[in-house]
Design an enzyme around this catalytic site. Structure first.
Site, PDB file in Angstrom:
ATOM      1  N   LYS A  22      45.027  33.978  28.810  1.00  0.00           N
ATOM      2  CA  LYS A  22      45.428  34.516  27.539  1.00  0.00           C
ATOM      3  C   LYS A  22      46.596  35.663  27.690  1.00  0.00           C
ATOM      4  O   LYS A  22      46.440  36.247  28.797  1.00  0.00           O
ATOM      5  CB  LYS A  22      44.526  35.106  26.447  1.00  0.00           C
TER       6      LYS A  22
ATOM      7  N   PRO B  59      45.782  35.504  37.359  1.00  0.00           N
ATOM      8  CA  PRO B  59      45.570  36.503  38.129  1.00  0.00           C
ATOM      9  C   PRO B  59      44.417  37.366  37.844  1.00  0.00           C
ATOM     10  O   PRO B  59      43.754  37.522  37.003  1.00  0.00           O
ATOM     11  CB  PRO B  59      46.984  37.430  37.712  1.00  0.00           C
TER      12      PRO B  59
ATOM     13  N   GLY C  36      44.096  40.964  35.840  1.00  0.00           N
ATOM     14  CA  GLY C  36      45.632  41.164  35.717  1.00  0.00           C
ATOM     15  C   GLY C  36      45.904  41.133  34.096  1.00  0.00           C
ATOM     16  O   GLY C  36      46.916  41.025  33.753  1.00  0.00           O
ATOM     17  N   GLY C  37      44.751  41.262  33.455  1.00  0.00           N
ATOM     18  CA  GLY C  37      44.901  41.576  31.590  1.00  0.00           C
ATOM     19  C   GLY C  37      45.129  40.183  31.070  1.00  0.00           C
ATOM     20  O   GLY C  37      45.436  40.100  29.848  1.00  0.00           O
TER      21      GLY C  37
ATOM     22  N   ASP D  50      36.495  39.087  25.441  1.00  0.00           N
ATOM     23  CA  ASP D  50      37.503  38.017  25.711  1.00  0.00           C
ATOM     24  C   ASP D  50      36.998  36.640  25.575  1.00  0.00           C
ATOM     25  O   ASP D  50      37.755  35.579  25.520  1.00  0.00           O
ATOM     26  CB  ASP D  50      38.352  38.216  26.473  1.00  0.00           C
TER      27      ASP D  50
END
Length: 311
Positions: free
Chosen positions: A17, A103, A106-107, A145
């Site tokens: 996302k 990643p 990677g956020g 998340d």
């Protein structure tokens, strides 16, 4: 369903996302921050294959540094499988094969996508048949998340980000993602935000925001207008991410010069997401950034959440 009807393996795919908008409130006593965010699931996926086993184990591929992904209870997918077993009374185990493309650190919610995929895969493998509501409840216990990774699409997240309301997004949005070999710690970035606000005298809503997603963001998504969306993309975690890794600012400027409409740090970083006007322009931006030595990926959204590929 008879035991003989249970599949030997279940393959589930879940998306990473980006946060099109992320407003962060003050830190609560429980250590979490209030959020107002807009998630969009994009076409960069994690694949989880669940196979019946006597115990719980997992393997990981697709990462440059195998040590960056734990293989024990620190792994969110492992915790998801065990949580489902506990919640349903299942007494067996599972081997989870995780094929990573999102990643690490990677956020982009790669670990959350793994957890969501593990929930869906184990539910199908074990025949536990949880309702969508119950699955959402378990996902929320795993992390803020994870529920979005289950649902995908585009959604407004409030609370810790786990209280979701679908947001209408017409058409297709094209993004170029620039990834980094070295991730950033999400807790460290939130702590850096708290310190920065304390040192600068900033309040939780400075820059001004009310912890409601601005109507301009929702209107841009509803219209399917990348120009309007580019004008209102925002991330409260971008400042601490840039303080932690100043070179991200260079990447943002490179992408804008290459033709992107806007660039933003995705979540806690260090992935940078560039919104582009068309797929063709996104391809040009990707090529330009790749020539300069960046690892750049062209993706699009919104895409569905965790889905069974085969069973």
């Amino acid at each position: 369903m008879s035991l003989a009807a249970f599949p030997e393996a279940v393959h589930v795919r879940a998306p990473g996302k980006i946060n099109v908008y992320l407003g962060v409130g003050a830190r609560h006593d429980d250590g979490y921050h209030a959020l107002a965010t807009v998630f969009q699931a994009v076409s960069l996926y994690e694949d989880v294959i669940a196979r019946a086993d006597d115990d719980f184990s997992l393997s990981v591929s697709g990462v440059a540094d195998p040590a960056s992904v734990p293989l024990d209870d620190r792994n969110l997918a492992m915790r998801a499988a065990k949580l489902l077993a506990t919640a349903t009374g299942y007494t067996g185990g599972v081997h989870l094969e995780i094929r990573k493309s999102v990643p690490v650190a990677g956020g982009m919610g790669g670990g959350s996508a793994d957890a969501a995929a593990a929930l869906v895969a184990c539910d199908a493998l074990w025949g536990t048949g949880l309702s969508p509501h119950r699955m959402h409840e378990l996902a929320a216990r795993l992390g803020a998340d994870v529920p979005f990774a289950l649902h995908g699409g585009t959604a407004v997240g409030t609370g810790r980000g786990d209280q979701l309301n679908p947001a209408l997004a017409r058409g297709r949005f094209d993004w170029v993602l620039v990834t980094s070999d070295e991730g950033l710690s999400t807790p460290a970035i939130y702590s850096r935000l708290d310190v920065h606000r304390a040192e600068s005298g900033a309040l939780a809503d400075d820059p001004p925001l009310s912890l409601d997603v601005p109507i301009t963001v929702l209107q841009a998504l509803r219209a399917g207008d990348p120009h309007s969306l580019a004008a209102c993309m925002y991330n409260d975690l971008e400042v601490p991410a840039l303080l932690e890794r100043p070179t991200l600012d260079d990447i943002i400027n490179e992408g804008l010069r290459a033709g992107a409409l806007s660039g933003i740090v995705s979540g806690s970083g260090p992935t940078v997401a560039f919104l582009c006007e068309t797929p063709e322009i996104a391809q040009l931006v990707q090529n330009e950034l790749a020539v300069s030595g960046r690892t750049a990926l062209h993706v699009h959204g919104p895409v569905p959440g965790a889905r069974i590929i085969s069973a």
